[in-house]
Design an enzyme around this catalytic site. Structure first.
Site, mmCIF file in Angstrom:
data_model
loop_
_atom_site.group_PDB
_atom_site.id
_atom_site.type_symbol
_atom_site.label_atom_id
_atom_site.label_comp_id
_atom_site.label_asym_id
_atom_site.label_seq_id
_atom_site.Cartn_x
_atom_site.Cartn_y
_atom_site.Cartn_z
ATOM 1 N N GLY A 67 70.333 78.318 17.290
ATOM 2 C CA GLY A 67 69.952 76.910 17.349
ATOM 3 C C GLY A 67 71.080 75.917 17.564
ATOM 4 N N GLU A 109 76.307 74.048 12.443
ATOM 5 C CA GLU A 109 74.891 74.367 12.188
ATOM 6 C C GLU A 109 73.985 73.409 12.959
ATOM 7 O OE1 GLU A 109 72.682 76.193 11.280
ATOM 8 O OE2 GLU A 109 73.064 77.288 9.451
ATOM 9 N N ASP A 121 68.085 72.567 5.919
ATOM 10 C CA ASP A 121 66.785 72.224 5.323
ATOM 11 C C ASP A 121 66.885 72.484 3.819
ATOM 12 O OD1 ASP A 121 64.162 71.866 4.655
ATOM 13 O OD2 ASP A 121 63.358 73.437 5.933
ATOM 14 N N ASP A 125 64.039 75.501 17.551
ATOM 15 C CA ASP A 125 62.859 76.149 18.123
ATOM 16 C C ASP A 125 61.674 76.187 17.166
ATOM 17 O OD1 ASP A 125 64.071 78.089 16.308
ATOM 18 O OD2 ASP A 125 62.712 79.560 17.193
ATOM 19 N N ARG A 173 63.666 75.202 22.594
ATOM 20 C CA ARG A 173 65.129 75.059 22.468
ATOM 21 C C ARG A 173 65.695 74.324 23.675
ATOM 22 N NH1 ARG A 173 66.944 78.514 18.302
ATOM 23 N NH2 ARG A 173 65.893 80.515 18.143
HETATM 24 P P1 IMP Z 1 67.529 76.345 5.451
HETATM 25 O O1 IMP Z 1 68.009 77.751 5.243
HETATM 26 O O2 IMP Z 1 66.224 76.088 4.734
HETATM 27 O O3 IMP Z 1 68.556 75.293 5.175
HETATM 28 O O4 IMP Z 1 67.123 76.223 6.976
HETATM 29 C C1 IMP Z 1 68.072 76.291 7.995
HETATM 30 C C2 IMP Z 1 67.565 77.003 9.214
HETATM 31 O O5 IMP Z 1 66.134 76.917 9.320
HETATM 32 C C3 IMP Z 1 68.087 76.340 10.459
HETATM 33 O O6 IMP Z 1 69.286 76.935 10.886
HETATM 34 C C4 IMP Z 1 66.960 76.490 11.453
HETATM 35 O O7 IMP Z 1 67.079 77.707 12.143
HETATM 36 C C5 IMP Z 1 65.720 76.536 10.601
HETATM 37 N N1 IMP Z 1 65.023 75.231 10.489
HETATM 38 C C6 IMP Z 1 64.915 74.453 9.391
HETATM 39 N N2 IMP Z 1 64.190 73.356 9.660
HETATM 40 C C7 IMP Z 1 63.833 73.438 10.958
HETATM 41 C C8 IMP Z 1 63.074 72.564 11.848
HETATM 42 O O8 IMP Z 1 62.574 71.488 11.491
HETATM 43 N N3 IMP Z 1 62.956 73.013 13.135
HETATM 44 C C9 IMP Z 1 63.474 74.174 13.596
HETATM 45 N N4 IMP Z 1 64.187 74.994 12.792
HETATM 46 C C10 IMP Z 1 64.364 74.641 11.501
#
Ligand code: IMP
Length: 219
Positions: free
Chosen positions: A60, A117, A121, A193, A199
């Site tokens: 991403g 990154e 999230d 994505d 993407r």
């Molecule tokens: P985390 O582990 O919850 O912080 O999420 C991080 C990863 O989740 C990112 O590197 C993305 O690949 C994916 N991600 C989180 N939110 C989104 C979104 O709104 N759209 C697309 N991918 C997301």
């Protein structure tokens, strides 16, 4: 622009994606100008007599990484290019487990490292990734992320929490190295994505119901 693409103000998307988004969140020109500001901050804070390791977290982050590296090159800041792949999302939700692919680059030992990154999230991905980076003995390491989901969206279940709407992250982030703080919505484009779709978009969009129904392919 070809006959098979639509343009709304400055935003462009293929006809194939018509009706898939609920709204445009960040136009490409804003992404690019924010990348320029972040690159200027990096240039002002990291030494110019040694290369900074720019670690792109695939897939991403690739378009954001490209923009950022281009601005660093324009500033004449020395850097090394490296890639690493992790995956944690399935559809529009975190799978809860983080899969690592391959080995981290050896270039990090004794050097300043910036982990690039696409979006933070819950912070689960970084919580899994950062300790493995620390093990490689870098001189320093920090996260630079295009987006951070920082606020609850209107009407979300957590709205009654007395936290001013801000979602607390499990990891420390430097605001100078964050592109944009965004609401808690599922976004696509500029590398982000939904099941490998979207993407390719230059701009960042909030994915709509149609996109969730029609987008993505069976993995
Ligand atoms: P985390 O582990 O919850 O912080 O999420 C991080 C990863 O989740 C990112 O590197 C993305 O690949 C994916 N991600 C989180 N939110 C989104 C979104 O709104 N759209 C697309 N991918 C997301």
């Amino acid at each position: 622009m070809s006959d098979s693409a639509k343009q709304t103000s400055s935003a462009i998307y293929p006809d194939l994606y018509e009706g898939h988004f609920s709204s445009l969140l960040i136009p490409y020109k804003d992404l690019d100008s924010r990348c320029k500001e972040i690159a200027e901050h990096i240039h002002a804070t990291y030494p110019s007599d040694e290369p900074l390791v720019m670690l792109c977290i695939l897939k991403g982050s690739a378009p954001f990484y490209n923009l950022l590296c281009n601005h660093l090159s324009i500033l004449g800041h020395p850097f090394m290019i490296d890639f690493y792949r992790v995956k944690s999302y399935e559809g529009t939700g975190s799978s809860g487990t983080v899969k690592h692919f391959g080995d981290l680059p050896k270039s990090m030992k004794g050097r300043h490292v910036l982990v690039i990154e696409d979006i933070v999230d819950t912070g689960t991905t970084l919580k899994s990734l950062l300790p493995t980076i620390a093990e490689k003995d870098p001189k320093s390491y920090k996260v630079c992320s295009m987006l951070v989901k920082r606020f609850h969206s209107e009407g979300s279940e957590d709205d009654d929490e007395d936290d001013g709407g801000e979602i607390t992250k499990q990891i420390e982030l430097d605001n100078n190295l964050i592109g944009f703080n965004i609401p808690n919505a599922f976004v696509v484009g500029c590398g982000l994505d939904y099941n490998e779709m979207y993407r390719d978009l230059r701009d960042i969009w909030i994915l709509g119901e149609e996109g969730i129904k029609g987008g993505g392919y069976d993995l």
